[in-house]
Design an enzyme around this catalytic site. Structure first.
Site, short mmCIF file in Angstrom:
data_model
loop_
_atom_site.label_atom_id
_atom_site.label_comp_id
_atom_site.label_asym_id
_atom_site.label_seq_id
_atom_site.Cartn_x
_atom_site.Cartn_y
_atom_site.Cartn_z
N ASP A 132 83.70 0.53 27.82
CA ASP A 132 82.69 1.52 27.41
C ASP A 132 81.74 0.85 26.42
O ASP A 132 82.18 0.26 25.43
CB ASP A 132 83.38 2.74 26.77
N ASP A 152 77.46 3.98 31.17
CA ASP A 152 77.93 2.90 30.29
C ASP A 152 79.44 2.70 30.33
O ASP A 152 80.04 2.24 29.38
CB ASP A 152 77.47 3.16 28.85
N GLU A 153 80.06 3.04 31.46
CA GLU A 153 81.52 3.02 31.53
C GLU A 153 82.03 2.48 32.87
O GLU A 153 81.54 2.91 33.91
CB GLU A 153 82.00 4.45 31.41
N1 DCP Z 1 74.46 10.66 26.27
C1 DCP Z 1 73.51 11.67 26.22
N2 DCP Z 1 73.87 12.94 25.79
C2 DCP Z 1 75.16 13.22 25.46
C3 DCP Z 1 76.13 12.20 25.53
C4 DCP Z 1 75.74 10.92 25.94
O1 DCP Z 1 72.33 11.43 26.50
N3 DCP Z 1 75.49 14.44 25.05
C5 DCP Z 1 74.04 9.32 26.68
C6 DCP Z 1 73.68 8.48 25.48
C7 DCP Z 1 74.83 7.54 25.30
C8 DCP Z 1 75.34 7.36 26.70
O2 DCP Z 1 75.08 8.60 27.36
O3 DCP Z 1 74.42 6.31 24.69
C9 DCP Z 1 76.81 7.04 26.75
O4 DCP Z 1 77.57 8.09 26.18
P1 DCP Z 1 78.87 7.85 25.33
O5 DCP Z 1 79.58 9.14 25.27
O6 DCP Z 1 79.61 6.68 25.84
O7 DCP Z 1 78.32 7.59 23.86
P2 DCP Z 1 77.71 6.31 23.17
O8 DCP Z 1 77.80 5.11 24.06
O9 DCP Z 1 76.36 6.62 22.66
O10 DCP Z 1 78.64 6.11 21.90
P3 DCP Z 1 80.13 5.54 21.78
O11 DCP Z 1 80.00 4.30 20.95
O12 DCP Z 1 80.89 6.61 21.08
O13 DCP Z 1 80.63 5.29 23.17
CA CA Z 2 79.72 4.50 25.14
CA CA Z 3 80.70 6.41 27.91
#
Ligand code: DCP
Ligand code: CA
Ligand code: CA
Length: 348
Positions: free
Chosen positions: A6, A106-107
């Site tokens: 991730d 992103d996963e």
């Molecule tokens: N995303 C979004 N709205 C949300 C959740 C996520 O637009 N409610 C988008 C932005 C994030 C991406 O999806 O960058 C990936 O989501 P993740 O849940 O993996 O969160 P992040 O990568 O931002 O943070 P983490 O470091 O906790 O994985």
């Molecule tokens: Ca992420």
């Molecule tokens: Ca993710």
């Protein structure tokens, strides 16, 4: 072994690395709705922003109250660019592993007996090629890999054995288990279960009665220590890209085209499997400075996967080489704006 990858604060990290001067600032990626200047929600935020309480999904106006203007940057979401980086990461993982599923932008989930040994190398390669950090969990089950990755985020790497996995999952609160939502958690709490280790107290038949055959069965398996490992399906997507690394940095048309041929074949087998035709074609170039460039064109009528696109590819490659003098390190091909074979478009 299973591997779960991730990316860390994905959209915000991309924006942060685009602006090296801003690494000490709160970076908030926003989905502006346009109604008023601040209408809309936060897509994601870097860890500095999280430390002052900014979260995904929060109204932008709330986030602004928590972020001092001098120390923060609010950036509109640039989804096409993030998709391109996502495709690059996807291709790096595909170059290293065979059984892989992209679960979201992103996963990734990977099934590989040697994934433990290869995980550190993969993490480094992603960093080297994209300048982005990720977190990787490796465990005997995919559920274990996901849960342990969540514990070591951000920029984490961890490998656990069966015993450690069992301990981690059994001691986990039910709401922390991917696949168990808030409603299920609440019902289970009313039935007397707070942790995974409480599940064996509940009868399988009772679980099936309350949650249905699928979810009830799944919970019962979880309670008895059989952890799910299905890789799942590739995320829904409205484009397919395949990107690959050239043997060496080059501007040689022949080398570029022969790599593109290989990638075209991979992307087309994806199209064939899903019975898609497409209306846009793009060639992606990642130059020696790690910058991504795209040349694309649209077709008035959707193209089938058997149609020849040699001329179009040739034009896009020559145009790019004419416009840009850098050596090329990775190239890719993208098909988009799909039509299902039935004639219905999937995008609009
Ligand atoms: N995303 C979004 N709205 C949300 C959740 C996520 O637009 N409610 C988008 C932005 C994030 C991406 O999806 O960058 C990936 O989501 P993740 O849940 O993996 O969160 P992040 O990568 O931002 O943070 P983490 O470091 O906790 O994985
Ligand atoms: Ca992420
Ligand atoms: Ca993710």
């Amino acid at each position: 072994m299973y591997l779960h990858i991730d990316m860390d604060y994905f959209f915000a990290q991309i924006e942060e690395k685009r602006r090296p001067m801003a690494s000490d600032k709160i970076i908030v990626v926003c989905v502006f709705s346009g109604r008023t200047e601040d209408s809309g929600v936060v897509s994601t935020v870097n860890y500095l922003g999280r430390s002052v309480g900014i979260k995904s999904g929060m109204p932008i106006a709330f986030a602004k109250k928590r972020a001092p203007p001098a120390d923060s940057i609010f950036i509109p979401m640039d989804r096409p660019y993030y998709n391109e980086i996502s495709a690059q990461i996807d291709s790096i993982i595909r170059e290293n592993f065979e059984k892989i599923v992209q679960a979201s932008v992103d996963e990734w989930n990977v099934d590989d007996p040697k994934s433990g040994e290869k995980a550190a190398e993969l993490k480094n390669e992603i960093l080297r090629e994209t300048n982005l950090t990720c977190t990787i969990g490796v465990a005997p089950s995919l559920l274990g890999a996901k849960m342990v990755a969540a514990k070591v985020k951000p920029n984490g790497l961890i490998i656990i054995n069966e015993e450690e996995e069992k301990k981690l999952i059994e001691n986990s609160a039910l709401e922390k288990v991917p696949g168990i939502g808030p409603k299920t958690t609440e019902t289970l709490r009313l039935m007397g279960a707070e942790k995974v280790s409480d599940l064996p107290k509940l009868d399988r038949l009772r679980l099936v009665e309350v949650f249905g055959r699928k979810m009830g069965g799944w919970l019962s398996e979880l309670g008895s220590g059989r952890y799910p490992s299905e890789l799942g399906e590739d995320k829904d997507q409205d484009e397919i890209s395949r990107i690959g690394t050239l043997k060496e940095k080059t501007r040689d048309q022949y080398m570029i085209k022969s790599k593109l041929k290989e990638l075209e074949k991979e992307a087309k087998s994806w199209l064939i499997e899903r019975k898609k035709s497409y209306r846009t074609l793009a060639i992606i170039f990642i130059t020696e400075d790690l910058k991504t460039h795209t040349k694309s064109l649209s077709f008035r009528n959707p193209k089938g996967w058997s149609e020849d696109i040699e001329k179009e590819k040739e034009t896009l490659v020559s145009e790019f080489l004419f416009e840009n003098q850098m050596e090329i390190r990775r190239v890719g091909i993208r098909f988009g704006n799909f039509m299902d074979l039935g004639g219905q478009t999937t995008l609009f």
